[in-house]
Design an enzyme around this catalytic site. Structure first.
Site, PDB file in Angstrom:
ATOM      1  N   LYS A   1      43.465  87.358 -11.984  1.00  0.00           N
ATOM      2  CA  LYS A   1      42.814  88.674 -11.946  1.00  0.00           C
ATOM      3  C   LYS A   1      42.614  89.257 -13.331  1.00  0.00           C
ATOM      4  O   LYS A   1      43.252  88.871 -14.296  1.00  0.00           O
ATOM      5  CB  LYS A   1      43.585  89.615 -11.016  1.00  0.00           C
ATOM      6  CG  LYS A   1      43.305  89.229  -9.558  1.00  0.00           C
ATOM      7  CD  LYS A   1      43.774  90.215  -8.545  1.00  0.00           C
ATOM      8  CE  LYS A   1      43.323  89.714  -7.158  1.00  0.00           C
ATOM      9  NZ  LYS A   1      44.010  90.377  -6.068  1.00  0.00           N
TER      10      LYS A   1
ATOM     11  N   ARG B   1      49.313  84.547  -3.265  1.00  0.00           N
ATOM     12  CA  ARG B   1      47.944  84.067  -3.016  1.00  0.00           C
ATOM     13  C   ARG B   1      47.396  83.581  -4.348  1.00  0.00           C
ATOM     14  O   ARG B   1      47.250  84.382  -5.281  1.00  0.00           O
ATOM     15  CB  ARG B   1      47.116  85.233  -2.468  1.00  0.00           C
ATOM     16  CG  ARG B   1      45.671  84.894  -2.159  1.00  0.00           C
ATOM     17  CD  ARG B   1      44.939  86.146  -1.678  1.00  0.00           C
ATOM     18  NE  ARG B   1      43.556  85.839  -1.337  1.00  0.00           N
ATOM     19  CZ  ARG B   1      42.574  85.729  -2.225  1.00  0.00           C
ATOM     20  NH1 ARG B   1      42.800  85.937  -3.511  1.00  0.00           N
ATOM     21  NH2 ARG B   1      41.349  85.441  -1.818  1.00  0.00           N
TER      22      ARG B   1
HETATM   23  N1  HH2 Z   1      42.506  89.322  -3.642  1.00  0.00           N
HETATM   24  C1  HH2 Z   1      41.248  88.870  -3.497  1.00  0.00           C
HETATM   25  C2  HH2 Z   1      40.726  88.622  -2.223  1.00  0.00           C
HETATM   26  N2  HH2 Z   1      41.474  88.786  -1.115  1.00  0.00           N
HETATM   27  N3  HH2 Z   1      43.530  89.391  -0.112  1.00  0.00           N
HETATM   28  C3  HH2 Z   1      44.787  89.846  -0.230  1.00  0.00           C
HETATM   29  N4  HH2 Z   1      45.546  90.038   0.870  1.00  0.00           N
HETATM   30  N5  HH2 Z   1      45.342  90.134  -1.456  1.00  0.00           N
HETATM   31  C4  HH2 Z   1      44.642  89.960  -2.613  1.00  0.00           C
HETATM   32  O1  HH2 Z   1      45.184  90.253  -3.697  1.00  0.00           O
HETATM   33  C5  HH2 Z   1      43.289  89.495  -2.523  1.00  0.00           C
HETATM   34  C6  HH2 Z   1      42.758  89.210  -1.234  1.00  0.00           C
HETATM   35  C7  HH2 Z   1      40.401  88.667  -4.714  1.00  0.00           C
HETATM   36  O2  HH2 Z   1      40.443  87.344  -5.197  1.00  0.00           O
HETATM   37  P1  HH2 Z   1      39.336  86.184  -4.909  1.00  0.00           P
HETATM   38  O3  HH2 Z   1      39.336  85.808  -3.479  1.00  0.00           O
HETATM   39  O4  HH2 Z   1      39.593  85.046  -5.807  1.00  0.00           O
HETATM   40  O5  HH2 Z   1      37.977  86.808  -5.321  1.00  0.00           O
HETATM   41  P2  HH2 Z   1      36.789  87.412  -4.471  1.00  0.00           P
HETATM   42  O6  HH2 Z   1      37.297  88.585  -3.729  1.00  0.00           O
HETATM   43  O7  HH2 Z   1      35.772  87.771  -5.525  1.00  0.00           O
HETATM   44  O8  HH2 Z   1      36.319  86.357  -3.532  1.00  0.00           O
END
Ligand code: HH2
Length: 275
Positions: free
Chosen positions: A216, A252
């Site tokens: 992040k 995660r």
């Molecule tokens: N962070 C992201 C997406 N989903 N869900 C939970 N429960 N907690 C988190 O911290 C979280 C999440 C963001 O990361 P990423 O999936 O890599 O990116 P994007 O939302 O752009 O797909």
């Protein structure tokens, strides 16, 4: 003599079926590539696969339920053909969660903590699956526009406990509820650091805690070598270890093999310190 053990957090590996995720957008849109990424994360030791078809990064565009399902359902079916690993589905839409669970997913990971529609808590109860309730300030499009809190830890904790109480009232069993401080979702670097320091407090609330700090943006602000998401592995591991030491139940992450190794070594160090 009773065996002493230190349980490390479960590792939840991210498979983003999105065109625009912040760290790997577009890489796994093709179904065959997505499946091989899922298999790779299983081989690397993931305990849970988190499948998301709508990006939640700041400024991300919404995706229709139909498109989410078109991306998710074939992948769930093909993972289920080769593995019984836990699958979480990262969606805010009850109908997407319902169909994903029917296709073989086990966990509803909801970054809106069952607030996307009034019937979301009842939906979750009816599905009978585990639910992950995440804190977010505002919505993805605007959440990083100057977020403010009086006391970020108290406000996030209050919100998560209220959402968990709502879920329980609708019929979700407490042992199926996870809470997640939502690192980076409507938070400055200082807010994220305060929440990481407050993880022991959140972990003492009786629900399993999920931590998502991998790659992040705040990591990039903390160290000059971590400017780009793909350069943030070391920082991501530091955050995962902080979570492990605080007692989180799962992390995660995008980099499963390295995280499993770091958490295994950390658990062994803590175990040997107890004997
Ligand atoms: N962070 C992201 C997406 N989903 N869900 C939970 N429960 N907690 C988190 O911290 C979280 C999440 C963001 O990361 P990423 O999936 O890599 O990116 P994007 O939302 O752009 O797909």
């Amino acid at each position: 003599m009773t065996a002493v053990s230190v349980r490390r957090p479960l590792v939840m590996g991210v498979v983003n079926l999105t065109a625009d995720s912040f760290s790997d957008g577009g890489r796994f849109l093709d179904p065959a590539t997505a499946l091989s990424q899922a298999r790779r994360l299983i081989d690397e030791g993931a305990d849970i696969l988190d499948l998301g078809a709508e990006s939640t990064r700041p400024g991300a565009a919404p995706v229709s339920a139909a498109l989410e399902l078109e991306r998710l359902l074939p992948l769930i079916a093909s993972i289920r053909a080769v593995s019984d690993i836990s699958i979480s589905v990262d969606t805010m839409k009850p109908l997407v969660a319902q169909q994903a669970i029917a296709a073989g997913a086990n966990i509803w990971n909801d970054v809106t903590a069952l607030t996307h529609s009034n019937d979301a808590p009842a939906f979750a109860a009816q599905l009978g699956c585990e639910v992950m309730l995440m804190h977010m300030r505002g919505e993805p499009r605007t959440m990083q526009d100057d977020p403010h809190y009086g006391d970020v830890v108290a406000e996030v904790e209050r919100y998560l406990l209220a959402r968990a109480a709502d879920a329980e009232e609708a019929g979700v069993a407490p042992d199926k509820i996870w809470i997640d401080p939502g690192i980076g979702f409507g938070k400055t670097v200082e807010h994220n650091l305060a929440l990481l320091n407050a993880l022991p407090r959140l972990c003492a609330r009786g629900y399993r805690v999920l931590l998502g700090a991998s790659r992040k943006r705040f990591l990039g602000a903390l160290s000059p070598s971590a400017a780009q998401p793909q350069d943030r592995l070391a920082g991501s591991l530091a955050a995962a270890l902080a979570g492990a030491r605080a007692g989180v139940a799962a992390v995660r992450v995008h980099d499963v093999a390295a995280t499993v190794q770091a958490l295994d070594v950390d658990a062994a160090i803590r175990l040997s310190g107890r004997s």
